[in-house]
Design a protein around this motif. Structure first.
Motif, short mmCIF file in Angstrom:
data_model
loop_
_atom_site.label_atom_id
_atom_site.label_comp_id
_atom_site.label_asym_id
_atom_site.label_seq_id
_atom_site.Cartn_x
_atom_site.Cartn_y
_atom_site.Cartn_z
N LEU A 144 -3.93 2.35 6.96
CA LEU A 144 -3.73 3.56 7.77
C LEU A 144 -2.23 3.86 7.92
O LEU A 144 -1.80 5.01 7.76
CB LEU A 144 -4.37 3.38 9.14
N ARG A 145 -1.45 2.83 8.20
CA ARG A 145 0.00 3.06 8.37
C ARG A 145 0.62 3.61 7.09
O ARG A 145 1.59 4.37 7.12
CB ARG A 145 0.70 1.77 8.80
N ALA A 146 0.05 3.20 5.95
CA ALA A 146 0.60 3.66 4.66
C ALA A 146 0.11 5.05 4.30
O ALA A 146 0.49 5.61 3.27
CB ALA A 146 0.22 2.66 3.57
N TYR A 156 0.84 -1.20 0.00
CA TYR A 156 0.00 0.00 0.00
C TYR A 156 0.88 1.26 0.00
O TYR A 156 0.58 2.24 -0.68
CB TYR A 156 -0.95 0.02 1.21
N LYS A 157 1.96 1.19 0.78
CA LYS A 157 2.86 2.34 0.89
C LYS A 157 3.47 2.62 -0.49
O LYS A 157 3.56 3.76 -0.93
CB LYS A 157 3.95 1.98 1.91
N SER A 158 3.89 1.55 -1.16
CA SER A 158 4.55 1.72 -2.45
C SER A 158 3.58 2.36 -3.46
O SER A 158 3.95 3.27 -4.22
CB SER A 158 5.09 0.38 -2.93
N ILE A 159 2.31 1.93 -3.44
CA ILE A 159 1.33 2.52 -4.37
C ILE A 159 1.09 4.00 -4.02
O ILE A 159 1.08 4.86 -4.90
CB ILE A 159 0.01 1.72 -4.33
N ALA A 160 0.93 4.28 -2.71
CA ALA A 160 0.64 5.66 -2.29
C ALA A 160 1.81 6.58 -2.68
O ALA A 160 1.60 7.71 -3.14
CB ALA A 160 0.38 5.71 -0.80
#
Ligand code: PEP
Ligand code: MG
Length: 583
Positions: free
Chosen positions: A381-383, A322-326
């Protein structure tokens, strides 16, 4: 006039592009399995033979994996990791080795029997995704048996042809792509098949689900494959060839012209900015969506993470994805959908339902399995520290579900706070409107959330009671049915009355004939597959809001989908004459 032997077959458009060439009819090597008794003194040797075959199969798959990683990126190449995992399945191979020892039967016979048991379970599933995965298992089985029998793998052949096959395994799709292949045409496969997903990533035109192309196409037959419309023509007449050449030139010219639009904003002719974003399933698609001029992601189908596995990914693994996409989308936003399991999608267990589309799906699964849902929410949420993630829930049919899901989001936030994690405390929460009851309640739901997103793929099937995957009734699946139009108008009105934005992430948002209508109805965001993005942008730029509103109002006065469609096509031709429409 088509010639006597011109055969046109309709399937599912899996990857765009028009190609013409000779058919390479690919028949899978079906291994001959004979049952043989092994003398006691040779049992050890037989087990060795199998061990060698498994290790050769693993080497082959490692090679395919690294080639796939280079060509389509790590996360999509995971399918092959999953296949390697089957080769290392201690329980499965433990029982195979035991049977060879106990029954003293030849290795290929036992391998065939044991793996076929697995496969049969999957094939019996009512779930399309599970049935698709049974083909992956078939691939593993045939690979081991081929290696036991020490046969060579054929993956190279004359380039420049169209591969025609009953089905293609992910490995076939990847390996053929090394041979200058023009396209893929298969009997089987749906939009979720790996041939479809991989050919899109490889940019090789493909049509799947043609049902009987292998019984019609002979090796060397000249054929046309139209990956935009999902059509193949075998032995086309001169006139058909000329038509397709023209269409192909038009599409190429059109795509070229669209390149010029890439960096222009999606604004109407009178200056209203429209959000134009894309639907993705994997982080790797971000590069392509950006190159198509996307403003962000309107639907991230998180189920991409579940492909090729039967357990849920950990919070950490989800967080990284998710982080990578965001990060890739920043400063634009990404609307992430919580897992939409069930229906035609991934299931977490081989659980049979009479009517999976009316069964345990989407938010229903999430609320019955709060631990899994909270894990996913914590990861999202963390991302969200860059504040560009919005989250939405699929398959909502009641207010109760919205409230319960929001309560679980609060729990996820509280647990993160207690652990001193940072996250976007004001992360926007939305609901997909894809069940008629949710459409009726759009106003009430809008009061509970920050945005709505219309999922027409499901909304149309539930509203019109037409299974979206059933060929027999496919003529009845019509996005321009007056009932569909009125429902969309109601949802948009209710969202706006409650001062929240409303987008659309179903396929209808990417249908050029629908663009002006949706603009006129006041849709704020169009989320589409990246390939059609420039075309939709062009249409948005061709019309004023006032004119779109007039067209939408008129479209709503017709009583049949045919009249609506004819009217919209005529207007589109007038506003954007160079948009190539399918025949
Ligand atoms: C939809 O139903 O319109 C949608 C976008 O979701 P999916 O196609 O993933 O069910
Ligand atoms: Mg849906």
């Amino acid at each position: 006039m088509p010639t006597m032997n011109e055969i046109t077959l309709h399937g599912i458009a899996a990857a765009p592009g028009i190609v013409m060439g000779r058919a390479f009819v690919y028949k899978k090597h079906i291994p001959r399995i004979e049952e043989k008794a092994i003398p006691p003194e040779d049992v050890k040797k037989e087990i060795e033979r199998l061990r060698d075959a498994v290790s050769r199969s693993e080497k082959e798959l490692q090679k395919i994996l690294s080639f796939a990683e280079q060509k389509i990126g790590n996360s999509k190449a995971k399918i092959f990791e999953a296949q390697i995992m089957i080769l290392n399945d201690a329980v499965l191979f433990g029982s195979i080795y035991k049977r060879i020892e106990k029954e003293r039967k030849n290795a290929e016979f036992v391998v065939h029997g044991e793996i076929a048991k697995y496969q049969q379970l999957m094939l019996n599933s009512s779930d399309e995704y599970m049935r698709e995965r049974a083909h992956d298992v078939e691939d593993i089985k045939n690979r081991i048996i081929r290696n036991i029998q020490e046969q060579k793998l054929i993956s190279r052949f004359e380039g420049g042809s169209i591969v025609v096959s009953q089905s293609l395994t992910p490995a076939d799709t990847i390996l053929f792509s090394r041979n200058d292949i023009l396209g893929y045409a298969t009997d089987m496969g749906g939009v979720t098949s790996h041939t479809a997903l991989l050919s899109r990533s490889l940019k090789i035109p493909a049509v799947v689900g043609l049902k009987e192309i292998t019984s019609h196409a002979a090796p060397g037959d000249f054929m046309i494959l139209d990956g935009y419309a999902g059509v193949t023509v075998i032995n086309p007449a001169e006139e058909t060839i000329a038509n397709y050449k023209r269409r192909s030139r038009e599409m190429a010219k059109f795509e070229h012209r669209l390149n010029e639009l890439r960096d222009l904003p999606a604004v109407t002719a009178d200056g209203k900015e429209i959000e134009l974003s894309s639907n993705i399933e994997f982080a790797e698609e971000m590069r392509f969506t950006k190159s198509q001029g996307s403003h962000g992601v309107g639907l991230y189908r998180a189920e991409g993470l579940l492909i090729g596995r039967d357990t849920f990914p950990s919070e950490e693994e989800q967080y990284r994805e998710y982080k990578s996409i965001a990060e890739k989308a920043f400063p634009n936003k990404v609307i992430m959908r919580t897992f939409d399991i069930g229906g035609d999608k991934v299931v977490s267990q081989s659980y049979e339902e009479e009517n999976p589309f009316l069964g345990w799906r989407g938010i229903r699964v999430a609320l019955d399995r709060p631990e899994t849902f909270i894990t996913q929410m914590r990861a999202m949420l963390r991302a969200s520290t860059k504040k560009n993630i919005w989250v939405m829930f699929p398959m909502v049919s009641s207010l109760r579900e919205v409230r319960e899901a929001k309560e679980l989001v609060s729990q996820a936030k509280a647990s993160l706070r207690a652990e001193k994690h940072t996250f976007d405390d004001r992360l926007k929460i939305g609901v997909m409107i894809e069940v008629p009851s949710a459409a009726v309640l759009a106003g009430e739901i809008a009061k509970e959330v920050d945005f709505l997103s219309i999922g027409t793929n499901d909304l149309i099937q539930y509203l019109l009671a037409v299974d979206r995957g059933n060929d027999i009734v496919s003529q009845l699946y019509q996005e321009f049915e007056p009932a569909v139009l009125r429902t969309i108008r109601h949802i948009i009105k209710e969202a706006h009355r409650n001062k929240i934005p409303v987008g659309m992430c179903g396929e209808m948002a990417g249908e050029p004939v629908a663009t002006v209508l949706l603009l006129g109805l006041g849709l704020d965001e169009f989320s589409v597959i990246p390939t059609v993005l420039p075309e939709i942008k062009k249409i948005i730029r061709s019309v004023t809001v006032k004119e779109a509103q007039k067209i939408a109002a008129k479209a709503l006065t017709f009583s049949t989908f045919k009249e609506v469609k004819e009217f919209l096509v005529a207007n589109l031709k007038r506003l954007s004459p160079d948009i190539p429409l399918p025949e």
